[in-house]
Design a protein around this motif. Sequence first.
Motif, short mmCIF file in Angstrom:
data_model
loop_
_atom_site.label_atom_id
_atom_site.label_comp_id
_atom_site.label_asym_id
_atom_site.label_seq_id
_atom_site.Cartn_x
_atom_site.Cartn_y
_atom_site.Cartn_z
N UNK A 1 0.87 -1.18 0.00
CA UNK A 1 0.00 0.00 0.00
C UNK A 1 0.90 1.23 0.00
N UNK A 2 0.35 2.39 0.27
CA UNK A 2 1.13 3.62 0.18
C UNK A 2 2.20 3.74 1.28
N UNK A 3 2.18 2.87 2.28
CA UNK A 3 3.25 2.88 3.29
C UNK A 3 4.57 2.39 2.70
N UNK A 4 4.50 1.64 1.60
CA UNK A 4 5.68 1.08 0.94
C UNK A 4 6.56 0.25 1.86
N UNK A 5 5.96 -0.43 2.83
CA UNK A 5 6.73 -1.31 3.70
C UNK A 5 5.86 -2.44 4.24
#
Length: 187
Positions: A139-143
Motif C-alpha cells: 500500500x502507500x506505506x511502501x513497507x
Amino acid sequence: MALEAWFMDESSQDQRLPHHRNPKQFVSLDQLAELGVLYWRLNPKNYENDEELQKVREARGYSYMDLLDLCPEKVTNYEEKLKNFYTEHIHADEEIRYCLEGSGYFDVRDKSDQWIRIWIKAGDLIVLPAGIYHRFTLDTSNYVKLMRLFVGEPVWMAYNRPQEDHPARKEYIKGLTDQAGVPLEAH
C-alpha cells in the motif's frame, strides 16, 4: 482489528491505493472462506514464541519459514519487483503469508472473476489456496515485513494467467463447486 476486504473498482490509478468502489462494497471473512482464503489474527510481536502460530503450523504442516522485508531501501529493483508481484497468477501450492510489520494488499478473484482486495496488516495471517488467481502489492506505506510459510522445502513458482488447464487451477475450481456450503476452519 479484523481483516478488511472489499470489491475493487476498475481504476488504473496507482496500484498502492485502496481502490474502493463507490459506494464501498466490503467482503466478509465468510465470503473469503467460500473462496478458500483462510485467516487468523495473531500476535506479531511474539511470533517466535506464539503458541497459536505453532498450532496453525503443526495442523497445516508448515515446516519451513523465512522472513521477507519489502521496501524500496531493502529490495533491489523495487518498482520492477512490485510490478511482478502485481501480475495476476496462480501457484501449485498454498500461499501462506503472516504480516509482522507494515501492510499490503492481496487481490484475489471471486467466483465471478471480480477482484477482491484484502488489506493485510501486522498480525494478519492469510492462506491463499493453490489455484486461486491473485496478485500482491504494497500500500502507500511502501513497507511490509512478511513471514512466508511452506509445507516442506519452499517452492515459489508463479504461473501467470491464463492457467485454466493447470492441475492446481482445475482442482481449485472443482473444490469451489464441490464445497458449496462446507465451512472451513479458520477465523
